[in-house]
Design a protein around this motif. Structure first.
Motif, PDB file in Angstrom:
ATOM      1  N   GLY A   1       0.728  -1.136  -0.161  1.00  0.00           N
ATOM      2  CA  GLY A   1       0.041  -0.078   0.073  1.00  0.00           C
ATOM      3  C   GLY A   1       0.608   1.201  -0.145  1.00  0.00           C
ATOM      4  O   GLY A   1       0.323   2.483   0.353  1.00  0.00           O
ATOM      5  N   ARG A   2       2.158   1.126  -0.416  1.00  0.00           N
ATOM      6  CA  ARG A   2       2.776   2.286  -0.407  1.00  0.00           C
ATOM      7  C   ARG A   2       2.968   3.027  -1.929  1.00  0.00           C
ATOM      8  O   ARG A   2       3.694   4.096  -2.080  1.00  0.00           O
ATOM      9  CB  ARG A   2       4.463   1.770  -0.005  1.00  0.00           C
ATOM     10  CG  ARG A   2       4.343   1.196   1.460  1.00  0.00           C
ATOM     11  CD  ARG A   2       5.892   1.052   1.912  1.00  0.00           C
ATOM     12  NE  ARG A   2       6.622   2.058   1.887  1.00  0.00           N
ATOM     13  CZ  ARG A   2       8.001   2.012   1.782  1.00  0.00           C
ATOM     14  NH1 ARG A   2       8.604   0.954   1.642  1.00  0.00           N
ATOM     15  NH2 ARG A   2       8.797   3.194   1.938  1.00  0.00           N
ATOM     16  N   LEU A   3       2.247   2.338  -2.882  1.00  0.00           N
ATOM     17  CA  LEU A   3       2.299   3.268  -4.264  1.00  0.00           C
ATOM     18  C   LEU A   3       0.901   3.479  -4.600  1.00  0.00           C
ATOM     19  O   LEU A   3      -0.057   2.855  -4.128  1.00  0.00           O
ATOM     20  CB  LEU A   3       2.486   1.760  -5.252  1.00  0.00           C
ATOM     21  CG  LEU A   3       3.393   2.172  -6.340  1.00  0.00           C
ATOM     22  CD1 LEU A   3       4.639   3.000  -6.026  1.00  0.00           C
ATOM     23  CD2 LEU A   3       3.768   1.086  -7.173  1.00  0.00           C
ATOM     24  N   VAL A   4       0.783   4.741  -4.949  1.00  0.00           N
ATOM     25  CA  VAL A   4      -0.542   5.433  -5.441  1.00  0.00           C
ATOM     26  C   VAL A   4      -0.893   5.067  -6.692  1.00  0.00           C
ATOM     27  O   VAL A   4      -0.052   5.486  -7.637  1.00  0.00           O
ATOM     28  CB  VAL A   4      -0.625   6.777  -5.104  1.00  0.00           C
ATOM     29  CG1 VAL A   4      -1.939   7.387  -5.376  1.00  0.00           C
ATOM     30  CG2 VAL A   4      -0.090   7.082  -3.644  1.00  0.00           C
ATOM     31  N   LEU A   5      -1.852   4.330  -7.013  1.00  0.00           N
ATOM     32  CA  LEU A   5      -2.298   3.971  -8.219  1.00  0.00           C
ATOM     33  C   LEU A   5      -3.554   4.809  -8.865  1.00  0.00           C
ATOM     34  O   LEU A   5      -4.158   5.318  -8.098  1.00  0.00           O
ATOM     35  CB  LEU A   5      -2.587   2.402  -8.442  1.00  0.00           C
ATOM     36  CG  LEU A   5      -1.770   1.295  -7.758  1.00  0.00           C
ATOM     37  CD1 LEU A   5      -2.083   0.161  -7.903  1.00  0.00           C
ATOM     38  CD2 LEU A   5      -0.169   1.629  -8.755  1.00  0.00           C
ATOM     39  N   THR A   6      -3.685   4.679 -10.237  1.00  0.00           N
ATOM     40  CA  THR A   6      -4.979   5.384 -10.569  1.00  0.00           C
ATOM     41  C   THR A   6      -6.199   4.744 -10.141  1.00  0.00           C
ATOM     42  O   THR A   6      -5.867   3.570 -10.006  1.00  0.00           O
ATOM     43  CB  THR A   6      -4.860   5.691 -12.140  1.00  0.00           C
ATOM     44  OG1 THR A   6      -4.520   4.098 -12.720  1.00  0.00           O
ATOM     45  CG2 THR A   6      -3.541   6.449 -12.686  1.00  0.00           C
ATOM     46  N   PRO A   7      -7.223   5.205 -10.436  1.00  0.00           N
ATOM     47  CA  PRO A   7      -8.353   4.315  -9.969  1.00  0.00           C
ATOM     48  C   PRO A   7      -8.642   3.007 -10.707  1.00  0.00           C
ATOM     49  O   PRO A   7      -9.058   2.238 -10.090  1.00  0.00           O
ATOM     50  CB  PRO A   7      -9.623   5.114 -10.233  1.00  0.00           C
ATOM     51  CG  PRO A   7      -9.032   6.443 -10.112  1.00  0.00           C
ATOM     52  CD  PRO A   7      -7.684   6.392 -10.782  1.00  0.00           C
ATOM     53  N   ASP A   8      -8.232   2.731 -11.945  1.00  0.00           N
ATOM     54  CA  ASP A   8      -8.053   1.547 -12.525  1.00  0.00           C
ATOM     55  C   ASP A   8      -6.985   0.589 -12.165  1.00  0.00           C
ATOM     56  O   ASP A   8      -7.088  -0.775 -12.553  1.00  0.00           O
ATOM     57  CB  ASP A   8      -8.260   1.637 -14.074  1.00  0.00           C
ATOM     58  CG  ASP A   8      -7.037   2.171 -14.794  1.00  0.00           C
ATOM     59  OD1 ASP A   8      -6.225   2.529 -13.855  1.00  0.00           O
ATOM     60  OD2 ASP A   8      -7.021   2.453 -15.804  1.00  0.00           O
ATOM     61  N   GLY A   9      -6.066   1.272 -11.143  1.00  0.00           N
ATOM     62  CA  GLY A   9      -5.117   0.241 -10.872  1.00  0.00           C
ATOM     63  C   GLY A   9      -4.167   0.051 -11.812  1.00  0.00           C
ATOM     64  O   GLY A   9      -3.167  -0.837 -11.501  1.00  0.00           O
ATOM     65  N   ARG A  10      -4.134   0.463 -12.874  1.00  0.00           N
ATOM     66  CA  ARG A  10      -2.941   0.117 -14.159  1.00  0.00           C
ATOM     67  C   ARG A  10      -1.851   1.271 -14.054  1.00  0.00           C
ATOM     68  O   ARG A  10      -0.787   0.610 -14.633  1.00  0.00           O
ATOM     69  CB  ARG A  10      -3.745   0.247 -15.350  1.00  0.00           C
ATOM     70  CG  ARG A  10      -4.761  -0.752 -15.611  1.00  0.00           C
ATOM     71  CD  ARG A  10      -5.528  -0.727 -17.072  1.00  0.00           C
ATOM     72  NE  ARG A  10      -6.422  -2.061 -16.952  1.00  0.00           N
ATOM     73  CZ  ARG A  10      -6.545  -2.490 -18.308  1.00  0.00           C
ATOM     74  NH1 ARG A  10      -6.170  -1.962 -19.459  1.00  0.00           N
ATOM     75  NH2 ARG A  10      -7.593  -3.284 -18.324  1.00  0.00           N
ATOM     76  N   ARG A  11      -1.956   2.359 -13.568  1.00  0.00           N
ATOM     77  CA  ARG A  11      -0.897   3.345 -13.805  1.00  0.00           C
ATOM     78  C   ARG A  11      -0.518   3.718 -12.341  1.00  0.00           C
ATOM     79  O   ARG A  11      -1.257   3.714 -11.644  1.00  0.00           O
ATOM     80  CB  ARG A  11      -1.103   4.402 -14.807  1.00  0.00           C
ATOM     81  CG  ARG A  11      -1.430   4.072 -16.170  1.00  0.00           C
ATOM     82  CD  ARG A  11      -1.694   4.756 -17.107  1.00  0.00           C
ATOM     83  NE  ARG A  11      -0.621   5.775 -17.373  1.00  0.00           N
ATOM     84  CZ  ARG A  11       0.448   5.593 -18.109  1.00  0.00           C
ATOM     85  NH1 ARG A  11       0.541   4.475 -18.716  1.00  0.00           N
ATOM     86  NH2 ARG A  11       1.503   6.345 -18.523  1.00  0.00           N
ATOM     87  N   VAL A  12       0.675   4.225 -12.253  1.00  0.00           N
ATOM     88  CA  VAL A  12       1.038   4.871 -10.913  1.00  0.00           C
ATOM     89  C   VAL A  12       1.205   6.540 -10.954  1.00  0.00           C
ATOM     90  O   VAL A  12       1.712   6.712 -11.925  1.00  0.00           O
ATOM     91  CB  VAL A  12       2.724   4.416 -10.922  1.00  0.00           C
ATOM     92  CG1 VAL A  12       3.100   4.978  -9.582  1.00  0.00           C
ATOM     93  CG2 VAL A  12       2.666   2.829 -10.653  1.00  0.00           C
ATOM     94  N   LEU A  13       0.592   7.088  -9.837  1.00  0.00           N
ATOM     95  CA  LEU A  13       0.549   8.379  -9.882  1.00  0.00           C
ATOM     96  C   LEU A  13       2.089   8.715  -9.386  1.00  0.00           C
ATOM     97  O   LEU A  13       2.287   8.500  -8.185  1.00  0.00           O
ATOM     98  CB  LEU A  13      -0.533   8.890  -8.995  1.00  0.00           C
ATOM     99  CG  LEU A  13      -1.855   8.860  -9.291  1.00  0.00           C
ATOM    100  CD1 LEU A  13      -2.913   8.838  -8.476  1.00  0.00           C
ATOM    101  CD2 LEU A  13      -2.308   9.625 -10.710  1.00  0.00           C
TER     102      LEU A  13
END
Length: 185
Positions: A30-42
């Motif tokens: 849970g240390r990586l923030v992903l886009t709502p679709d979970g495919r890309r990294v913010l």
């Protein structure tokens, strides 16, 4: 040239100098923030969260890697080695471990409080006391034939026999109840 707001996990690993498996671990922790679709990294949010959840005990390792990179002494980490990664510890997640440690510390304090308040007792002490109470009850019941038979033999009326037996049962139950009340004290 500005960095894109989102990148793939592989691009993020390359940009940050992390192993792809480390990026997967960051997602799992849970240390990586992903886009709502979970495919890309913010990117900006992920970097901030990684910094906020960084294990302070690994700071020396990160500093040593950074110094080696600056000095150019062949200590340059490969692109798949994160600068703050210590030798792998199976499923180590600093924040989760810390939260668990604090949770169990709070539970221990709650148990101490409940013991002091008289709500809890040590199981082995209760078991010993319960065994004593049951032993006394068993002994009392086993003596009834010897003590009651002579008393009841001359009695002819069934009602008197019942009353005498009821008295003995009541005495035994009161004794057990008294001993149980002593356990709580």
């Amino acid at each position: 040239m500005t960095a894109p707001e989102t990148v793939t996990r592989t691009e993020f690993a390359l940009r940050m100098g992390f192993k792809p498996s480390y990026v997967t671990q960051l997602v799992k922790d849970g240390r990586l923030v992903l886009t709502p679709d979970g495919r890309r990294v913010l990117v900006a949010e992920s970097v901030a969260r990684i910094e906020a959840t960084r294990d302070p005990s690994k700071k020396a390792v990160a500093d040593r890697h950074a110094a080696a990179r600056r000095a150019g002494q062949g200590g340059e980490p490969s692109p798949d080695t994160p600068e703050d990664e210590a030798p792998p510890i199976a499923d180590h997640d600093y924040q989760n471990a810390r939260a668990k440690r604090e949770h169990f510390a709070a539970l221990r304090e709650q148990l101490r409080y409940r013991e002091e308040a008289g709500e809890l007792m040590v199981a082995s002490e209760v078991e010993g006391t319960l065994a004593d109470i049951l032993t006394v009850l068993r002994n009392r019941l086993e003596t009834w034939p010897d003590t009651l038979a002579p008393q009841l033999a001359p009695v002819i009326e069934e009602q008197q026999v019942r009353a005498r037996l009821a008295d003995e049962v009541e005495i035994a139950l009161n004794d057990v109840a008294r001993r149980f009340s002593e356990v709580g004290k």
